[in-house]
Structures are given as structure tokens and as C-alpha cells.
Design a protein around this motif. Structure first.
Motif, PDB file in Angstrom:
ATOM      1  N   GLN A 152      27.936 -15.405 -51.266  1.00  0.00           N
ATOM      2  CA  GLN A 152      27.779 -16.377 -50.100  1.00  0.00           C
ATOM      3  C   GLN A 152      28.158 -15.780 -48.883  1.00  0.00           C
ATOM      4  O   GLN A 152      28.449 -16.375 -47.772  1.00  0.00           O
ATOM      5  CB  GLN A 152      29.259 -17.604 -50.423  1.00  0.00           C
ATOM      6  N   ASP A 153      28.488 -14.558 -48.886  1.00  0.00           N
ATOM      7  CA  ASP A 153      28.927 -13.710 -47.626  1.00  0.00           C
ATOM      8  C   ASP A 153      27.926 -13.426 -46.575  1.00  0.00           C
ATOM      9  O   ASP A 153      28.085 -13.113 -45.338  1.00  0.00           O
ATOM     10  CB  ASP A 153      29.304 -12.214 -48.112  1.00  0.00           C
ATOM     11  N   GLY A 154      26.458 -13.866 -46.842  1.00  0.00           N
ATOM     12  CA  GLY A 154      25.467 -14.004 -46.066  1.00  0.00           C
ATOM     13  C   GLY A 154      25.280 -12.634 -45.273  1.00  0.00           C
ATOM     14  O   GLY A 154      24.709 -12.484 -44.119  1.00  0.00           O
ATOM     15  N   VAL A 155      25.252 -11.203 -46.072  1.00  0.00           N
ATOM     16  CA  VAL A 155      24.695  -9.873 -45.547  1.00  0.00           C
ATOM     17  C   VAL A 155      23.171  -9.760 -46.146  1.00  0.00           C
ATOM     18  O   VAL A 155      23.297  -9.706 -47.390  1.00  0.00           O
ATOM     19  CB  VAL A 155      25.780  -8.776 -45.654  1.00  0.00           C
ATOM     20  N   PRO A 156      22.016  -9.870 -45.255  1.00  0.00           N
ATOM     21  CA  PRO A 156      21.099  -9.841 -46.088  1.00  0.00           C
ATOM     22  C   PRO A 156      20.670  -8.393 -46.620  1.00  0.00           C
ATOM     23  O   PRO A 156      20.941  -7.498 -45.889  1.00  0.00           O
ATOM     24  CB  PRO A 156      19.852  -9.765 -44.913  1.00  0.00           C
ATOM     25  N   GLY A 157      20.111  -8.304 -47.853  1.00  0.00           N
ATOM     26  CA  GLY A 157      19.697  -7.136 -48.491  1.00  0.00           C
ATOM     27  C   GLY A 157      21.089  -6.445 -49.365  1.00  0.00           C
ATOM     28  O   GLY A 157      21.072  -5.699 -50.153  1.00  0.00           O
ATOM     29  N   ILE A 158      22.486  -7.465 -49.205  1.00  0.00           N
ATOM     30  CA  ILE A 158      23.590  -7.100 -50.169  1.00  0.00           C
ATOM     31  C   ILE A 158      23.966  -8.363 -50.662  1.00  0.00           C
ATOM     32  O   ILE A 158      24.193  -8.326 -51.914  1.00  0.00           O
ATOM     33  CB  ILE A 158      24.684  -6.331 -49.024  1.00  0.00           C
ATOM     34  N   SER A 159      24.283  -9.354 -49.976  1.00  0.00           N
ATOM     35  CA  SER A 159      24.817 -10.657 -50.610  1.00  0.00           C
ATOM     36  C   SER A 159      23.741 -11.523 -51.044  1.00  0.00           C
ATOM     37  O   SER A 159      23.762 -12.298 -52.159  1.00  0.00           O
ATOM     38  CB  SER A 159      25.530 -11.602 -49.601  1.00  0.00           C
ATOM     39  N   PHE A 160      22.558 -11.435 -50.415  1.00  0.00           N
ATOM     40  CA  PHE A 160      21.183 -12.463 -50.526  1.00  0.00           C
ATOM     41  C   PHE A 160      20.210 -11.863 -49.787  1.00  0.00           C
ATOM     42  O   PHE A 160      20.263 -10.900 -49.164  1.00  0.00           O
ATOM     43  CB  PHE A 160      21.684 -13.559 -50.317  1.00  0.00           C
ATOM     44  N   PRO A 161      18.870 -12.271 -50.186  1.00  0.00           N
ATOM     45  CA  PRO A 161      17.821 -11.744 -49.221  1.00  0.00           C
ATOM     46  C   PRO A 161      17.881 -12.179 -47.735  1.00  0.00           C
ATOM     47  O   PRO A 161      16.995 -11.667 -47.142  1.00  0.00           O
ATOM     48  CB  PRO A 161      16.583 -12.292 -50.131  1.00  0.00           C
ATOM     49  N   GLY A 162      18.411 -13.439 -47.589  1.00  0.00           N
ATOM     50  CA  GLY A 162      18.531 -14.021 -46.208  1.00  0.00           C
ATOM     51  C   GLY A 162      17.723 -15.108 -46.060  1.00  0.00           C
ATOM     52  O   GLY A 162      17.303 -15.514 -47.284  1.00  0.00           O
ATOM     53  N   ILE A 163      17.623 -15.731 -45.094  1.00  0.00           N
ATOM     54  CA  ILE A 163      17.019 -17.075 -44.921  1.00  0.00           C
ATOM     55  C   ILE A 163      15.790 -17.166 -44.105  1.00  0.00           C
ATOM     56  O   ILE A 163      15.649 -16.561 -42.916  1.00  0.00           O
ATOM     57  CB  ILE A 163      17.934 -17.903 -44.250  1.00  0.00           C
ATOM     58  N   ALA A 164      14.541 -17.530 -44.777  1.00  0.00           N
ATOM     59  CA  ALA A 164      13.306 -17.102 -44.365  1.00  0.00           C
ATOM     60  C   ALA A 164      13.048 -18.189 -43.181  1.00  0.00           C
ATOM     61  O   ALA A 164      13.870 -19.449 -43.379  1.00  0.00           O
ATOM     62  CB  ALA A 164      12.196 -17.299 -45.390  1.00  0.00           C
ATOM     63  N   PRO A 165      12.178 -18.057 -42.176  1.00  0.00           N
ATOM     64  CA  PRO A 165      11.806 -19.044 -41.215  1.00  0.00           C
ATOM     65  C   PRO A 165      11.581 -20.356 -42.058  1.00  0.00           C
ATOM     66  O   PRO A 165      10.615 -20.376 -42.870  1.00  0.00           O
ATOM     67  CB  PRO A 165      10.456 -18.643 -40.642  1.00  0.00           C
ATOM     68  N   GLY A 166      11.863 -21.467 -41.360  1.00  0.00           N
ATOM     69  CA  GLY A 166      11.810 -22.928 -41.833  1.00  0.00           C
ATOM     70  C   GLY A 166      12.316 -23.078 -43.086  1.00  0.00           C
ATOM     71  O   GLY A 166      12.491 -24.255 -43.490  1.00  0.00           O
TER      72      GLY A 166
END
Lengths: 177, 568, 247
Positions: free
Chosen positions: B86-100
Motif C-alpha cells: 500500500q506504500d505506493g512506490v512504483p516498481g517496489i510496492s506495486f506496478p503503479g496506476i495506469a492511465p484511466g
């Protein structure tokens, strides 16, 4: 330099203590206002328990009748040294400068009071004893009584003047009817 | 009391959200108007800064984040203790949020205080993607106030983050307009003599270093809650009230020295954790830090909140006033400080000396001595000064003789890290299980920043074991100040106060100093750890931290129980 | 020579690829959390020159790059357009790879293609560029032409800040050839020097800085003789006006 400053403070503190002892205090702002005076336990009409926490009191408002003698039982439930001091806001402000010195000189060390340091004779018979009759200074876990006659209806607060504590809100209002 | 608090909360001039557990945020293209310039940027719910998110300790929050951009985004909840996914670091916590896409964050709120949130993707944060978080505690707070305001600072620049990064790579002094000039040379010659001045310039020239290297990115407009100095953000009060100001430095690059002429500020919280109240005239807020102060305002007057950048190249300004439209005088910027040879000490060792040997050891002892003295012991203020034999104030968190050492403009008290004490210890004191040295390194001329001389792209992750207590030793070998931020776990700043050491999420390390922090490794997963200056992080002063094991791992537990009990 | 260079490059690249630890490629945050590739275009000189003998020249010197901290590809272009002949008196294009060799120094290697009015030349280039102590910006190159001639150029520049916006820059350039290449007017030994002094003002950030200045050019020895033979001058004073641009 250091020593001089120290002695001046010590002198100032003893002076204010002496003023209280005489049942009057000499701050210019108060127009001769007096918050009251210490009294004997037998005169007390009721007992108010005051709990000290880090950094606030419970309760934060105390109602008294003018002329009433109240027996305060003050207990420190916190982890830090706290004071219970009855006075006007101006008196508290003046006392805060003295308390800062006590912290700077190691008399109050977070959760401990250094009694040796406090009693140390600074020359001229002055010391940093905290023995004003309108105040108690407690280490964590300690408890003490203070009996006070509210003989005046000036604006009175009870407050902890350990540096930062009053500013952070460790005070309560005394409402006199 | 409670009623008063709530009234205070509603008086906030910021968009107020409900106390419910579910929140919606959209990530949008917005226009940011600083009064000096208008700039396309990124915001939340249509504005930059985004809304103040109000959480309550103990609640489970659900936050739906919808990406309306045409690029990936993310939100990092700065300072919050939460599961690493849930920490929100793309590449570490999760992939990120894509457009849309809409991403739903879910985590429990296990703490209280002032925090903030921002994008961890590219340079979206400098471009405007940030907002504040205020968490109401379960119990009462150890201080009182009648109303509170978020005071969120940033250094809004007319250039986009990508452009700034590129310009710095092309020419590291691209934005530095405080360099020493011919005029300065002659002024100084008049004061110190021609030969001395020439020798000074030769010494710095020989190192190819600039005394003026304090603020890499100048030319910004300081904002308070999104408003420039002319737009003058104003917080209202009634005379006699105590007002809690929740200062958050959301700048990309800028430290601020903050004061409110005419008012003492009582610092009650640092990085979301309560500290023993300390009254100051001025304080320095590092990038990504937060400080909560209480001001008691007796008079029916307006007061200026004045936040000068550490390098004095810009400022933010706001006002506290009894009624809208009242203003107070705005002070002049003070003269820009200059680095001294003391600030270069760490850098000069580089190359000629083995690190961690004598010199740093000595420096370190020095640091420890000072803070140990500051710790609740006798006579620290006065004795220290006499020991140093001069009137120069000292602060163990700056190199002795540093040009960056701050002083209060009114000659009063300037907050030091050494003043900070936890209001109540969060962890039991115990011996650290091991020490990890992190030399903060870089090459200013190339604008490359690294840890232990290695940039993130070339580095292996730092592996920690669940249950450890790790002591981090930061040795700053550069001439810049680095605000180091560990995600997911608290940074216990060593001020020499044992169990009373303050708990933070950003540790600022001044040039040529050694600073220690300890971390209870209590959060499994993968976390980011980096300098919070945006362009330093992006050029390599960054690490991934991997915490192996977890609460169920027997190995880790054995290690923990074996080492506990180092009560101070 | 060039084959040796190519294989050296190949080796260096391969070594970099193998040396990268396995982890380095598995961590996707290295992409998302790092700014890696950069580009830039700038023209250090973009100016008009008027000589004391009424010669008029347009001069451009600039470069464009793309790359990382570790490896940049740079295209450098330089030319002098002579008003009287309506022709490029000199026109150089260099394509080089650039790698750091020290905290302050980069090495360059690549090719230079000269296509002015007159005979063309292709050179192999090995160069060193960087910042010397006391803030002197240095650039020096060894050239070997397709005719087998070797030469070295050297440039130094120093910026003096009158204020943080008004800047005086002093520059010095020289060319030394190890053998004669009569066709293009290069004699053996010291060919020429150029000294310039320009006062600029940073008008828009550092992207646009107009300037005025003076330049003194001189040719020496055999090179001077060759210039005289073809009716050119060997010593010129120029007044210059122009702008520095950087994007």
C-alpha cells in the motif's frame, strides 16, 4: 558569565518566594491582585483530586467560591516532572523564566528532580529551591497536597511552568463565583 | 474541549473531507497560479495541493485513486505505517496506476499526527501532486489548542521537473544565481585583504567547488497551501486563542527557516510524533519533514508567517489574522549564507582517506558528546559555550564552523534536532543488532548523487531481517544537506537521549556531519529509502530495502528476544 | 587504428553488460525511480563577426547530445560562413562517444567530417574534455585525417561573473599540426590561435544569452605563408555580436 547569570536567577527566585511567603506579590500588572494564600488543612471545605499527565491536567476547569479553602491532592501520572502552580497568567509567565533556568541548570531533568542541585547554595544564601507555597513540583508517581484559600476573584489559572508545558496547554482555569 | 477542537477543524480554509473511512481521489491536470506565474501541473481532485485527508487513528481506510493523466501515477502516504503493498512506490510496492485506471488503497490507520501524501512517479510531485494528511488520535492529545491549520509549503518552479533534471545534468549550476561575483571579491578584499580573499578563491577553485552550492534549484516561488507570497494565505484566529499550525515541507528541493515575528512557537510534534514541547523563535524544516507548533496569540493583530529558504533565494509568506484582509509587515530576506571549509570536510576526506577511520571516528565522538551533554544533563547551554571559548553558537547537527548553522532573526531560540525528545517512547530501548554505514556521496559537477559511491541503478538492495534493530550511520561526504527518508518503518534519530530519542520519518544530514538513526525492523516487505530532494533521488541517491522474514518467522524472533533489554 | 578503437569500444560495452549484477536488472524501480537518459542542444557561439579589414563572417559552434551519466553520444558542429564568398570557409561535424574518466573529465572518441568549400577531410578523433582546477573549461582533441596527417587542438574558457547575469567569458583556442596538409591550408607546427572576450547577459534562464565581444585571430609559420599565398590575411581583429543558446 555563567555563574553571574545563575546567581541573578537564584536571587530572583528567592525574592519571588519571599514575596509569596508574605502573602503578597509584587508584579506590576496585577494591580495588587492576590490569588489567595496557603491555608490549614482543617479549614478545607472540600478536596479536589488533580491528575497530572504528559502534558495536561485532569480536570482542566475547577470551580470555587470566593473565600473557599480547597485541599488539592495532586498526583503525577506522567513520565515527566510537572508542576501545579496557582497564579495569574502574568505570574506564570514570570515563573516560566525561572523554571527554564532550573532545566538549564539540571535541577529538572525530564523525569527527575535533582534535589542536590536544587539545594546547592549559590552564595548569598540563595538556592534554586522550589518551595513557593502556591506550587508543588512532582516527579512521576509522586503525590502531594496543596491547601489554598481563594480570597480574590482575579483571573486565576493552575499551570505547569516546566518549559514548554504551559505553552503546549498544561494549564487549567479556576472559575471563582 | 472536544467541541472547540471540532470547531477548529471546520474553520480550516482547505477543502474538508468527511470523517468516513472511504475516500476518492482523482489525479488531474491542473493549472497552478503562484501569483508570479501560471504553470500546468498535476493535482488531486482538480487542485494543487490536493485536499487535506482527515483520518482517525484506528479506522480502516479505503482510498480510490483514479488516474486521469495520460501517464502512470502513484500515491505514497508519506510517514504512514502500512503494509508495503500500500506504500505506493512504483516498481517496489506495486506496478503503479495506469492511465484511466482506479487503484484502491486499503490500510489501517495505526498512528496519529500530521503527514502528507505525494506521487512517487517521475517528477509529478514537484509538478504539484501532493496533499496533506491529518490524523486525529484515539485518545486526547498531550497539548491543547483552539483551532488548527495545515501550513503546507512548497517551492513551485516555473520549469517542469523533467526540464529541471535535464538542465541540472547539462549544467549543475544552471539555477544557481547566488554565485560569488567580481563585486563580491572586491567587497571581501576590502574586508579581509586582497591576498586572503584571493587565497580563499584559489582554495575553492582548486576543489572546483562553490561556497554558494546551497540551493541547487533557485527561481521558485514559495507557496503556502498553494498560495504565493502576494496571494497571502491567511488563517483566522480570535485573540486569546491557541492555534496549532501543522507545517509540512512538500518542496522538491528547498529547506525553509520559519518564523512568525512577534510570536513564540511551541513545537509539539515532529514528523507526526509528539515531542516534549519546546518553545522557539524560529525553526528549520527539511524537505518532507513536518513540525506542529502551537502559538498563543493574545493581541488583536495580524502576524506574518515567514518562511525563508535556507539559501535565501526565495520565501513563502502567509498571515495569521483576526479578520480577513489584515496583514503584517513582511520581513526582508536575510543575506545568503555561504558554505565554509568546515562544510567541505567530508568531501575533502574523500579520496585521500579511508572512511570510517580516524577522522570520522573523531567527528562522530564529537557529535555524540554534544548530544549526550544536551541530554537532560547539567548546564549544557552555558558550559558548552564556555568550553568552545567563543560566542559562536554550536549545534551538534552541523559541522563545527559550518556556514549553514542557523540563528534566529531576533537573536532568540532556533530549534535544533538536539532539542527534540519523544513525548513518550514508541519502542523499548535496546542495543542495535548491527550498524550499517551509509556514506552520502555525490559529484556536484556532474550532478550525480549516490550512497557509498554507488548509484541506485548499480546497487543491490539492502537486506534487513525482520526483528532486527538496525543502527544506520549517515556520513555526509557532500556539501549538500540531504533529508534521508526511510519508508515503512520509523527512523529513531539519535540525539543521545536513549529511549527519549525522537521518532521521525526524515533525517536531515548536514554537510560534513555524521548522524545516527536506529530502526526497529518491524515491517516485512520491500521499501524505498532515499534522499527526499527530488533531483538527488532521481539521480541515484536511492536504495531498495528488503525486509526478510516476518512475524511468523522463528529465526527472526529468536534474534529479537536475544537482543532485547538495552534499557538506557 | 580505427579497427582497434572499434574493438575497444565493443569490449568496454560487453564488460559493462556482464558486470551488472543480476539484481540490477530485476528491480523494476530502477526504471521508475531513476532519471537515466538525458539530451541537450546548445550553441556556445552563434555570432556575426566583422573584421578590421571589413570581412564579415557568420560563426556557429554548438552540440547536441543524448545519453546517460556513463555514455553520451554527442554531435558537435562548427562552421564559419564567409559573407564575401557566400560559402562555408570551415564546416566541421563530429560524432563522438563520451565517457567519464575522472570526477571532472570525460574522454571522447569518434569521427570528424569536414565539408567546407574546397577539399573535404575525414578524421578520427580522440579527445579529453572537462573542468580543470580554478574553473577552466578545457577541451582538447587529437585528429588523424584520412590523408594520414595528425593535429591537436586545445580550447580553454574561463567565465568571470560581473553579476550573476552579466558574464565575461575569455576563451583561447589553438591548433598544432604534426605534418603539412597544403590542400587545406594547414602548415606544420603551430597553425593558429584565437583569443576571444565576450560580455553576455542571461536573458532567459540560461537558454538565451546575447553577447558582444572581440576576437583576435592569428596564423603562424607555414600556415601563415599558405594564407598569404591564397590572398588571405594572417591576423584579424573582429567585433562580434551574437547569442549563446541552450535547450
Amino acid at each position: 558569565m555563567t555563574v553571574t547569570k545563575f546567581m541573578v536567577t537564584a536571587a530572583a527566585m528567592s525574592l519571588s518566594a519571599a514575596a509569596f511567603g508574605a502573602g503578597a506579590h509584587g508584579h506590576g500588572h496585577g494591580n495588587g491582585a492576590v490569588t489567595g494564600e496557603p491555608a490549614d488543612a482543617s479549614e478545607a471545605t472540600r478536596t479536589v483530586a488533580v491528575a497530572m499527565y504528559d502534558n495536561y491536567y485532569e480536570p482542566e476547569i475547577i470551580e470555587v467560591q470566593k473565600g473557599e479553602v480547597v485541599r488539592f491532592v495532586v498526583e503525577n501520572h506522567g513520565q515527566l516532572v510537572h508542576e501545579f502552580n496557582i497564579g495569574t497568567p502574568d505570574m506564570h509567565e514570570a515563573h516560566q523564566a525561572e523554571m527554564s533556568m532550573m532545566v538549564e541548570h539540571g535541577v529538572i531533568q525530564g523525569g527527575k528532580i535533582n534535589h542536590d542541585m536544587m539545594a546547592m547554595d549559590m552564595g548569598d544564601g540563595h538556592s534554586m529551591k522550589h518551595d513557593d507555597p502556591n506550587s508543588v513540583l512532582l516527579e512521576p508517581g509522586q503525590s502531594q497536597e496543596l491547601i489554598w484559600r481563594f480570597s480574590s476573584d482575579t483571573n486565576i489559572e493552575f499551570a505547569c511552568n516546566v518549559p514548554g508545558h504551559y505553552q503546549a496547554g498544561m494549564y487549567g482555569d479556576v472559575t471563582i463565583k | 474541549m472536544n467541541k472547540r477542537l471540532i470547531t477548529g477543524a471546520f474553520a480550516l480554509l482547505m477543502p474538508v473531507m468527511a470523517w468516513a473511512g472511504e475516500y476518492d481521489l482523482t489525479v488531474d491536470r491542473v493549472t497552478i497560479d503562484t501569483g508570479d506565474f501560471k504553470k500546468q501541473g498535476i493535482g488531486y481532485n482538480g487542485a494543487s495541493p490536493g485536499p487535506v485527508l482527515k483520518f482517525k487513528e484506528g479506522e480502516d481506510v479505503v482510498i480510490n485513486v483514479t488516474n486521469n493523466l495520460d501517464e502512470m501515477t502513484s500515491i505514497h502516504w508519506h510517514g504512514l505505517i502500512l503494509p508495503f503493498e500500500q506504500d505506493g512506490v512504483p516498481g517496489i510496492s506495486f506496478p503503479g496506476i495506469a492511465p484511466g485506471e482506479t487503484f484502491t488503497y486499503r490500510f489501517p490507520i495505526v498512528q496519529a499526527g500530521t503527514y502528507w501524501f505525494h506521487s512517487h512517479s517521475g517528477f509529478q510531485e514537484p509538478n504539484g501532486a501532493y496533499g496533506a494528511i491529518v490524523i486525529e488520535p484515539e485518545g486526547r492529545e498531550p497539548f491543547r489548542y483552539d483551532r488548527d491549520y495545515v501550513v503546507q509549503l512548497t517551492d513551485k518552479h516555473p520549469h517542469s521537473g523533467d526540464r529541471i533534471m535535464r538542465n541540472l545534468k547539462m549544467s549543475a549550476d544552471y539555477y544557481n544565481r547566488q554565485q560569488q561575483t567580481v563585486g563580491d571579491f572586491f567587497d571581501e578584499s576590502g574586508e579581509k585583504g586582497f591576498v586572503a580573499t584571493l587565497r580563499d578563491r584559489m582554495m575553492w577553485g582548486d576543489m572546483r567547488m562553490m561556497k554558494a552550492d546551497i540551493e541547487d534549484v533557485q527561481g521558485f516561488t514559495g507557496l503556502i497551501n498553494g498560495k504565493g507570497p502576494e496571494q497571502n494565505w491567511t488563517g483566522l484566529f480570535k485573540p486569546g486563542e491557541r492555534v496549532r499550525l501543522r507545517f509540512i515541507n512538500s518542496s522538491a528541493m528547498t529547506y525553509f527557516d520559519i518564523r512568525i515575528p512577534g510570536l513564540k512557537m511551541t513545537v509539539v510534534q515532529a514528523d507526526g510524533n509528539n515531542v516534549r514541547p519546546v518553545s522557539v523563535d524560529e525553526f528549520r524544516i527539511g524537505v518532507a519533514e513536518t513540525y506542529d507548533v502551537i502559538v498563543h496569540i493574545r493581541d488583536e493583530e495580524a502576524y506574518t508567517i515567514f518562511a525563508e529558504s535556507m539559501g535565501r533565494s526565495g520565501y513563502a509568506r502567509g498571515t495569521l489574522a483576526p479578520s480577513e484582509g489584515m496583514v503584517a509587515a513582511v520581513p526582508e530576506l536575510r543575506d545568503a549564507p555561504m558554505l565554509t571549509m568546515a562544510d567541505m570536510a567530508g568531501h575533502m576526506d574523500h579520496g585521500d582517506m579511508d572512511h570510517g577511520s580516524m577522522n570520522h571516528g573523531a567527528m562522530n565522538d564529537d557529535t555524540m558528546d554534544h548530544s549526550a551533554m544536551n541530554q537532560e544533563s547539567m548546564n549544557q547551554g552555558d558550559m558548552d559555550h564556555s568550553a568552545h571559548g567563543g560566542g559562536m553558537p554550536e549545534d551538534p547537527f552541523y559541522a563545527s564552523g559550518s556556514g549553514l548553522l542557523p540563528t534566529a532573526s531576533n537573536g532568540g531560540k532556533f530549534l535544533s534536532y538536539a532539542d527534540l525528545r519523544a513525548q513518550s517512547p514508541l519502542f523499548e530501548e535496546r542495543e542495535p543488532t548491527r550498524e550499517i554505514e551509509m556514506r552520502l556521496t555525490g559529484n556536484m559537477e556532474r550532478y550525480e548523487w549516490s550512497i557509498n559511491g554507488i548509484k541506485y541503478e548499480d546497487a543491490d538492495p539492502i537486506v534487513l531481517q525482520y526483528g532486527e534493530r538496525v543502527r544506520f550511520k549517515f556520513v555526509n561526504e557532500t556539501m549538500m544537506t540531504h533529508p534521508m527518508h526511510l519508508h515503512g518503518m520509523w527512523s529513531i534519530l539519535d540525539v543521545g537521549a536513549g529511549k527519549w530519542n525522537p521518532i521521525k520519518h526524515v533525517i536531515s544530514v548536514a554537510p560534513a556531519t555524521t548522524v545516527y538513526m536506529e530502526t526497529e525492523v518491524d515491517a516485512p516487505g520491500e521499501w524505498a529509502f532515499h534522499c527526499h530532494l527530488s533531483y538527488h533521488a532521481a539521480s541515484g541517491m536511492f536504495r531498495k530495502i528488503v525486509v526478510e522474514g516476518g512475524p511468523d518467522s522463528s529465526v527472526a524472533e529468536g534474534e529479537q528476544s536475544g537482543k532485547q533489554g538495552g534499557e538506557s | 587504428m580505427s579497427r582497434v578503437m572499434v574493438s575497444m569500444w565493443g569490449f568496454a560495452l560487453a564488460a559493462t553488460a556482464f558486470a551488472a549484477p543480476a539484481f540490477a536488472q530485476e528491480d523494476p524501480a530502477k526504471k521508475t525511480q531513476t532519471a537515466k537518459n538525458f539530451w541537450g542542444v546548445s550553441a556556445e557561439k552563434l555570432e556575426y563577426r566583422y573584421s578590421d579589414s571589413d570581412e564579415e563572417l557568420a560563426v556557429i559552434e554548438g552540440d547536441a547530445y543524448y545519453g546517460t551519466d556513463e555514455l553520451k553520444f554527442r554531435w558537435l558542429f562548427a562552421g564559419e560562413w564567409e559573407e564575401a564568398h557566400n560559402a562555408w570557409e570551415t564546416l566541421e561535424n563530429q560524432f563522438v562517444g563520451q565517457v567519464p574518466v575522472d570526477d571532472f573529465w570525460d574522454a571522447k572518441a569518434g569521427v570528424r567530417i569536414d565539408t567546407p568549400e574546397g577539399p573535404d577531410r575525414v578524421y578520427g578523433v580522440l579527445g579529453l574534455t572537462g573542468l580543470a582546477p580554478y574553473w577552466f573549461e578545457i577541451d582538447t582533441n587529437l585528429y588523424i585525417s584520412d590523408e594520414g596527417d595528425a593535429s591537436v587542438d586545445f580550447e580553454a574558457e574561463y567565465e568571470l561573473l560581473i553579476t550573476n547575469y552579466w558574464i565575461v567569458s575569455a576563451s583561447f583556442e589553438s591548433l598544432v599540426a604534426f605534418s603539412e596538409d597544403q590542400e587545406i591550408g594547414v602548415g606544420k607546427g603551430l597553425n593558429s590561435t584565437e583569443v576571444g572576450l565576450r560580455l553576455s547577459y542571461d536573458l532567459i534562464d540560461r537558454s538565451l544569452a546575447p553577447y558582444v565581444g572581440v576576437v583576435y585571430e592569428r596564423k603562424y609559420g607555414d600556415t601563415a605563408d599558405l594564407a598569404r599565398d591564397s590572398g588571405g590575411s594572417t591576423e584579424d581583429w573582429f567585433a562580434v555580436v551574437g547569442a549563446r543558446v541552450m535547450f
